[in-house]
Write a protein that holds these residues in place. Structure first.
Motif, PDB file in Angstrom:
ATOM      1  N   ASP A 126      10.344  -0.130 -13.198  1.00  0.00           N
ATOM      2  CA  ASP A 126       9.052  -0.225 -12.510  1.00  0.00           C
ATOM      3  C   ASP A 126       8.421  -1.576 -12.861  1.00  0.00           C
ATOM      4  O   ASP A 126       8.026  -1.801 -14.011  1.00  0.00           O
ATOM      5  CB  ASP A 126       8.144   0.913 -12.977  1.00  0.00           C
ATOM      6  CG  ASP A 126       6.760   0.865 -12.363  1.00  0.00           C
ATOM      7  OD1 ASP A 126       6.450  -0.093 -11.620  1.00  0.00           O
ATOM      8  OD2 ASP A 126       5.962   1.787 -12.626  1.00  0.00           O
ATOM      9  N   ASP A 166       5.561  -2.116  -5.290  1.00  0.00           N
ATOM     10  CA  ASP A 166       4.124  -1.839  -5.216  1.00  0.00           C
ATOM     11  C   ASP A 166       3.371  -3.057  -5.753  1.00  0.00           C
ATOM     12  O   ASP A 166       3.062  -3.146  -6.938  1.00  0.00           O
ATOM     13  CB  ASP A 166       3.796  -0.589  -6.033  1.00  0.00           C
ATOM     14  CG  ASP A 166       2.339  -0.177  -5.933  1.00  0.00           C
ATOM     15  OD1 ASP A 166       1.518  -0.952  -5.391  1.00  0.00           O
ATOM     16  OD2 ASP A 166       1.998   0.921  -6.416  1.00  0.00           O
ATOM     17  N   GLU A 194       0.338  -4.024  -5.156  1.00  0.00           N
ATOM     18  CA  GLU A 194      -1.026  -3.737  -5.597  1.00  0.00           C
ATOM     19  C   GLU A 194      -1.022  -3.401  -7.091  1.00  0.00           C
ATOM     20  O   GLU A 194      -1.858  -3.890  -7.867  1.00  0.00           O
ATOM     21  CB  GLU A 194      -1.615  -2.580  -4.799  1.00  0.00           C
ATOM     22  CG  GLU A 194      -3.068  -2.290  -5.136  1.00  0.00           C
ATOM     23  CD  GLU A 194      -3.680  -1.220  -4.239  1.00  0.00           C
ATOM     24  OE1 GLU A 194      -4.756  -0.703  -4.607  1.00  0.00           O
ATOM     25  OE2 GLU A 194      -3.090  -0.906  -3.187  1.00  0.00           O
TER      26      GLU A 194
END
Length: 287
Positions: A187, A238, A240
């Motif tokens: 991640d 992602d 953001e």
């Protein structure tokens, strides 16, 4: 303030790092609006002549990358000498940092993103060699930042964290690639938060979901499908969350990198990426 920088990798990846190839890329970048470019000084140019060349396109140098397999195919002493020459050119361009990476271990190019052929002994040896090179770069005035890259000896989360934790912040900083982290099953936002205090550079890269779970394609085959790398905002990273994880004190550039554009035109790929970055990075980069 940080800048939106471009890496001309799709221009030279197959055509080579020649002046005509770079000329095409620099013209495109100037017309699109980029003001900074990854600093790759051709072998037949000095740092000063390279700087004059890119300045004529309205571009300034942005952090480059020192690449080594950091495995048994190279000798530490040879890599140290290469690092000294590399650092001299980069410092000559006025840069104070560089990314450092491993990206060309054959068995990992054949079976990417899964830590193929993992060996604790090889990892320890690679960390020691990388540390030696990092200390050399620092002594020459260039702060090294580890750059995550599928296909190298520091590919998986375990390998990257062991490198960063074993060497420590006094030896190596952090310069992640969001796309390579995501392809390796990491991640990006969480990883950036973990090492946020060492962040000195970043490659903004997106990935499509299509091939993330495929285990039957080589690195090159996956790239050539045009369904691996995505222009920022078109894939599953992602951003953001990534941008929220970056400290407000971050003073590095945001380098756009799409190794193999998902569209036919390299120029259009960079135009799309720059347009996205202007909106997504508003307030974080120079206008």
């Amino acid at each position: 303030m940080s800048r939106i920088a471009a890496n001309p990798i799709p221009y030279w990846a197959t055509a080579g790092k020649t002046r005509p190839v770079f000329d095409e890329a620099f013209r495109d970048f100037q017309e699109i609006g980029f003001t900074a470019v990854k600093a790759d000084v051709p072998d037949d140019m000095t740092a000063s002549s390279y700087l004059s060349w890119i300045t004529s396109y309205g571009l300034q140098p942005s952090l480059s990358l020192f690449n080594s397999p950091f495995d048994e195919t190279v000798a530490p002493a040879d890599e140290v000498e290469r690092a000294k020459k590399f650092a001299a050119a980069q410092v000559g361009l006025g840069l104070d940092r560089t990314m450092i990476s491993s990206m060309a271990v054959p068995e990992r190019l054949a079976s990417p993103a899964v830590g193929a052929g993992f060996s604790p002994a090889r990892l320890d040896r690679a960390i020691d060699m990388c540390g030696e090179v990092c200390r050399t770069l620092a002594a020459e005035g260039l702060q090294p930042l580890h750059h995550s890259h599928v296909g190298g000896v520091f590919e998986t989360e375990h390998e990257i964290t062991k490198l960063l934790d074993d060497l420590g912040p006094e030896v190596i900083g952090f310069g992640p690639d969001t796309g390579h982290l995501r392809w390796a099953g990491i991640d990006p936002a969480a990883f950036i938060r973990r090492y946020a205090d060492r962040l000195g550079g970043i490659h903004i890269k997106d990935v499509f979901p299509d091939l993330l779970d495929r285990r039957d394609l080589s690195y090159r085959a996956a790239t050539e499908t045009k369904r691996l790398w995505a222009e920022p905002g078109l894939g599953v990273v992602d951003f953001e969350a990534v941008l929220a994880a970056i400290p407000p004190t971050y003073d590095g550039d945001f380098m756009i990198e799409v190794d193999e554009p998902s569209v036919e035109s390299k120029r259009e790929s960079h135009r799309m990426s720059f347009e996205w970055a202007q909106t997504a990075l508003a307030g974080r980069v120079s206008p």
